[in-house]
Design a protein around this motif. Structure first.
Motif, short mmCIF file in Angstrom:
data_model
loop_
_atom_site.label_atom_id
_atom_site.label_comp_id
_atom_site.label_asym_id
_atom_site.label_seq_id
_atom_site.Cartn_x
_atom_site.Cartn_y
_atom_site.Cartn_z
N GLY A 223 -6.06 5.57 -3.43
CA GLY A 223 -5.37 6.00 -2.21
C GLY A 223 -3.96 5.47 -2.20
O GLY A 223 -3.73 4.31 -2.55
N GLU A 224 -3.02 6.33 -1.85
CA GLU A 224 -1.61 5.94 -1.90
C GLU A 224 -1.03 5.95 -0.50
O GLU A 224 -1.06 6.97 0.19
N PRO A 225 -0.47 4.82 -0.06
CA PRO A 225 0.25 4.85 1.21
C PRO A 225 1.52 5.67 1.05
O PRO A 225 2.11 5.63 -0.04
N VAL A 226 1.97 6.35 2.11
CA VAL A 226 1.30 6.43 3.39
C VAL A 226 0.66 7.81 3.61
O VAL A 226 -0.26 7.91 4.41
N PHE A 227 1.14 8.84 2.90
CA PHE A 227 0.61 10.17 3.19
C PHE A 227 -0.59 10.54 2.32
O PHE A 227 -1.45 11.28 2.76
N ASP A 228 -0.58 10.04 1.08
CA ASP A 228 -1.68 10.40 0.19
C ASP A 228 -2.80 9.37 0.27
O ASP A 228 -3.39 8.98 -0.75
N LYS A 229 -3.10 8.95 1.49
CA LYS A 229 -4.26 8.09 1.70
C LYS A 229 -5.48 8.81 1.13
O LYS A 229 -5.57 10.04 1.16
N LYS A 231 -8.42 8.90 2.39
CA LYS A 231 -9.11 9.63 3.46
C LYS A 231 -8.39 10.95 3.77
O LYS A 231 -9.02 11.96 4.08
N ALA A 232 -7.06 10.94 3.65
CA ALA A 232 -6.29 12.16 3.92
C ALA A 232 -6.57 13.21 2.83
O ALA A 232 -6.79 14.38 3.13
N ASP A 233 -6.58 12.77 1.59
CA ASP A 233 -6.80 13.75 0.52
C ASP A 233 -8.25 14.21 0.46
O ASP A 233 -8.52 15.37 0.12
N LYS A 236 -8.51 16.75 3.29
CA LYS A 236 -7.90 18.03 2.91
C LYS A 236 -8.83 18.81 1.98
O LYS A 236 -9.06 20.00 2.16
N GLY A 286 -6.80 1.27 5.71
CA GLY A 286 -5.46 1.73 5.40
C GLY A 286 -5.52 2.99 4.54
O GLY A 286 -4.59 3.30 3.80
N MET A 288 -7.33 3.39 1.99
CA MET A 288 -7.55 3.07 0.58
C MET A 288 -8.92 2.44 0.36
O MET A 288 -9.47 1.81 1.27
N ALA B 105 -5.54 -2.47 7.64
CA ALA B 105 -5.17 -2.10 6.28
C ALA B 105 -4.87 -3.32 5.40
O ALA B 105 -4.84 -3.21 4.17
N ALA B 232 -6.76 22.53 6.33
CA ALA B 232 -6.82 21.45 5.33
C ALA B 232 -5.54 20.62 5.38
O ALA B 232 -5.58 19.38 5.35
N PHE B 239 -4.99 12.79 9.17
CA PHE B 239 -5.75 11.67 8.61
C PHE B 239 -4.83 10.67 7.89
O PHE B 239 -5.23 9.56 7.58
N SER B 240 -3.60 11.07 7.61
CA SER B 240 -2.69 10.12 6.97
C SER B 240 -2.17 9.08 7.96
O SER B 240 -1.49 8.14 7.58
#
Lengths: 365, 365, 365, 365
Positions: A223-229, A231-233, A236, A286, A288, B105, B232, B239-240
């Motif tokens: 998981g990558e802060p901050v948008f590519d968490k 949980k976010a991916d 999606k 976070g 991740m 986090a 999505a 979620f980010s």
């Protein structure tokens, strides 16, 4: 667009009643053992032929791996898989031309693509497209297993309102649930759900359900802060499945009703490393991974196509009309969609493990 | 990574107790009227100074627009906005070094970045980062309003278990709710929630909540099959945000318990175009907009930092310990996070409207 | 990775001696007329069977379009094309195992992928991979023609040192050159080059060449400041072809030796719009199109595989050795690579025209 | 768009005569030692104040690092750098409004963005934008040096037609050339070029040049087949600089005139590993690094703005007119652009080393 992922990336193609559907998996590390059997096994998990109302057609998938594998190992090049379509019966779709089925993607496709929409079998919006994702998921699962040692599984916690009654299941319980007619950890729920499916089919109606995807312990750092968490991916990827209307991690919406002192997972020392005592949060902080299993629930809406009269608009004449769907339909798409959600989870995990530097480009030298 | 979007893309930067936070908004169409006031107004929406337990510090944001705007109009070049940090008091963070707060986090950052994590104020994982998103959201809202005429708003449907009691609110009701102490459409709920917040703060505890984001009618065609569905990308964007643990579109999890015949929105002819009679699905079919308002709910977990003793592991010594957070904290982050969710929604809508070809690169010639 | 493009994106797959190669073209607008014949015509342009030393094998390509086209029009969904491999003779590659051919991609692949490299026929690094790009280019050309009315062509300005002798050719001259044995605008050059190819083949050697890609007038606005300039994306796309070692726009390196007063294209009014009087710069300013034809030259290195003894290292034993290539080889890959460069140009132009908002998502409603 | 890179990604912002320009560097690994001095040193390399005709203004850059660095080490979060603009004199640009300078980006910007183009100092198309890239390049160089031990440098091989006379220089020679008035390895060439610059300035004209970027040995494996070849991404990055009109790797266009037997670098065993005996190809095979230094040449066109009358079109009246540029101009932009090319090279190398798994996300734990 039909592609997803950064370093491990898939692109799917194909319409439900076209020549074939398929997937190209790009960014696969070299040196991973993958066989046709791996792909077939995953494709079979979504067949549910023993419950005919879930899959009236019940055919074997004929597929072909065109590239990217040499002597049983991945080459580090794209793996293309074609799944041939066969014996599609498109006749009953003729009368649905320009008449979008309520709650189906039809309307959106007509509004966006007009007469170029291949509406037969739902065209590209068909649940059939997820078979390509599941084939790709088989590759992803092999990568996860042979590199960071992570397994992914899933089960239904609710189908048409019939819920499992236990809360204390393990990952292994969930894996074993796939030996039952429906992947529910609780035999009574299985029985209730199967009965409900048959009854609902008789009535020409459909039901939705709630699934849960689980993993074994995922190493920290995905998981990558901050948008590519992560949980976010994951969200999606799972929301990109047509039938999904909700996703919640860990206790999800229930957490929103708790106080901090109730919700917070205390951090304890176990086996020489920090662990979450309760993992109510579903394994991500976070956004991740922190060395815990990941767990999230997915809400699937009921199948839109039903045998009851429904109101719609004939877009060719712009007048109201009524339709009754006469084609084959799945009384619930939840079980198949769950397998797709599991596949998407594996795909996202590989992508993120690669981004975190946890999977080398060549697995064995 | 710290960027999101395809054609309309933002990248945020900055740590909570560093020099500044900020955002670069790339892909902005030229010719959109944007003022500092637009940005300030949105930043103010997340201040909630009138409820001190929601924002003990309560300072004005000092920000500067560095580029991309000439004579009050966007130039079509990146807009960089810096929001200066000030008077950060980092003292009470010294004793938290290497002691991750439960449910925060912190743990993930320590595990991923080790001693390079700037833990003061939560560093980059701080809710403060969302101020940069909200500034970008102000730009996005101006674009939406001046091109496809779409407005975005939001409200709380539940805070710490206190729910609104009505279901029949309009978009305007929701917009007006922002004139109240808390953005809830129901005065009684506002009162109950404010009381609860104060009481919870007295107890040193925290609460979560559930928000809903709504739009006015969105033109058809936003959302790309099959992976970049609008639902999505909206889910990923929302979620980010750190505190989000669940997202559901329309009736969401409730749809999963309905039959098709109950759930399906009938398609009717209104004003010469096909409309959803009930919009239970939340405005998206096949993951794409169909001319309806979009509506989804978001679950926010309670603030991790509380004034009660919590168990954690001192990672520098790898031994268990107990911490009590002494810094300033928001008794609930839900209200601020809701504004961030609204901003992310606007950002995703602009991106997708551009991808669908509905927003030109130059708005006025 | 094996994909390129933002809104119009292709992913190729396949190894030279595997089951098949192919491409998925994603982001194709709906409503474009495309036929198998369009694809076949482009694939045939790279065959050069009439000059056997350019293509000793000379087989028809057997390909199949699997998706994305209905009733002769694109659907707006991914178009997958499979080109089947046949009769690959891999025998003479056995003795090349772990012995990289000088100047060939072999060495890089062995160093990156080790024993998982499929070295037969160069595997994925084979020029054969460009057939998939050319198939995609056929789609791209159809899109360009039917939307912004742009044509793309190319010719050889030099092959093995034999140059064309004129400088005053038109786009039509270049198109017509494809009716000759080699695409050179000058008959004498064609004769000289063909003779040279045959002579070089007799000697077991190979030659390189220089090609030029040209377009008709491209509408202004293609290319995004500052990194996704059209010249940057064209250069990337063309340099992604294995054999390319140089690219120059307009007069290129010659411009570097001119003074501003000599180099600058004066801006004049023609047909009611600003035009470049001389277009020495190749049609792009600030990296963006300005309504002029685009023109750039490409340097192709000689074919690495030759029938002369060459020194290499046997990587399995880490000792020096000598190899003589015995397989079939093209005495020059420049003519085929030129067709690939033209295809990549068309692909990049579609992508950028879509990004600039000049191509709608549905071409005809 | 204003961003480039996959895992290591920069976004630049700012107009020449606006408040500031700057850059956000995203994806920086944690634990890299970076100081303000590193950035200042690189920014100073493009000042050339000792040759006033190359930089009539000659001011110090005032910049500020806003985020991403703690106690002298990168945090793994975005590094934002703002470079303040000062004392911009925009007066002489008033008469150029809507009158694009020949060979300048002006025309493209007017055609794409109309009256929203900030033409003062060239706005965003100004060479000034490259200062932001160079600041980011300083970060990239620190990463390369502290991880894979690669250095990047560059020199001019030709300026206004004055060439260096030697071919046998080393990387160290090139580095040392930066101690001379112009970065040319040959003192006579330096003298000739300086004289030429002064003379050309007197005449109100400008010159172009050719530079070469070189690295020390780059570990094998950088570059991704087939589209993200290292040569493709380097070419894109370098062509994204406004003034660049040509790029060639190794011997480039000269290779196109050689036979295979002359061009092919024999592979020999040196120091226990396979090496290219001659490296005519510039260090890349199959577009990937093979353990050799990388080398490519770049053609820069002459500065468009000159003090001679030039023909253009007044776009506000659509009539032909003549302009003479009266603002400050650089008699050649090649030296500054060369520094930018070097920076872009470092940026691409970090991105690819991360993609190849050669740079961990945290450099020192």
């Amino acid at each position: 667009m039909s592609s997803i992922g950064v370093l491990f990336r898939i692109v799917t193609f194909g319409e439900s009643h076209g020549v074939a559907i398929g997937v190209v998996v790009d960014g696969v590390p070299a040196g991973v053992a993958v066989s046709e059997e791996d792909v077939r096994r995953e494709l079979n998990r979504r067949r549910f032929c023993h419950i005919p109302v879930l899959n009236p057609r019940c055919e074997d998938e004929e597929f072909q791996i065109l590239s990217g594998i040499k002597d049983g190992f991945t080459e580090g090049t794209p793996i293309a898989i074609v799944i041939w379509n066969k014996r599609a019966i498109s006749d009953y779709y003729q009368e649905l031309w320009m008449k979008p089925r309520p709650n189906h993607a039809d309307l959106a496709w007509y509004l966006k693509f007009g007469r170029f929409y291949d509406h037969r079998g739902g065209g590209r919006s068909s649940g059939r497209e997820t078979a390509a994702r599941i084939a790709a998921g088989a590759i992803a699962k092999a990568v996860l297993r042979q590199t960071i040692g992570v397994e992914v599984s899933s089960h239904l916690v609710e189908l048409g309102g019939v819920s499992i009654s236990r809360d204390d299941y393990t990952f292994e319980d969930v894996v074993k649930a796939w030996e039952k007619p429906l992947p529910m950890i609780d035999d009574e729920a299985v029985k209730g759900a199967v009965d409900l499916l048959i009854k609902t089919a008789t009535e020409g109606d459909s039901v939705g359900g709630i699934g849960e995807v689980l993993t074994t312990e995922v190493p920290p750092g995905l998981g990558e802060p901050v948008f590519d968490k992560l949980k976010a991916d994951l969200a999606k990827a799972v929301f990109s499945i047509g039938t999904v209307v909700g996703v919640e991690f860990g206790l999800g919406f229930r957490l929103a009703r708790m106080r901090g002192s109730e919700a917070n997972d205390q951090i304890v020392l176990r086996g020489g490393r920090p662990r979450l005592e309760t993992n109510r949060v579903g394994g991500l902080l976070g956004g991740m991974s922190v060395g815990e299993p990941i767990r999230f629930r997915v809400a699937f809406k009921p199948t839109p196509s039903i045998r009851k009269p429904q109101r719609t608009v004939d877009l060719s004449k712009m007048e109201e009309t009524t339709i009754v769907f006469k084609g084959r339909y799945d009384v619930s798409t939840a079980p198949k969609a769950l397998v797709a959600a599991e596949a998407m989870t594996a795909i996202v995990l590989v992508d993120h493990a690669m981004r975190a530097g946890l999977i080398p480009r060549v697995v064995k030298k």
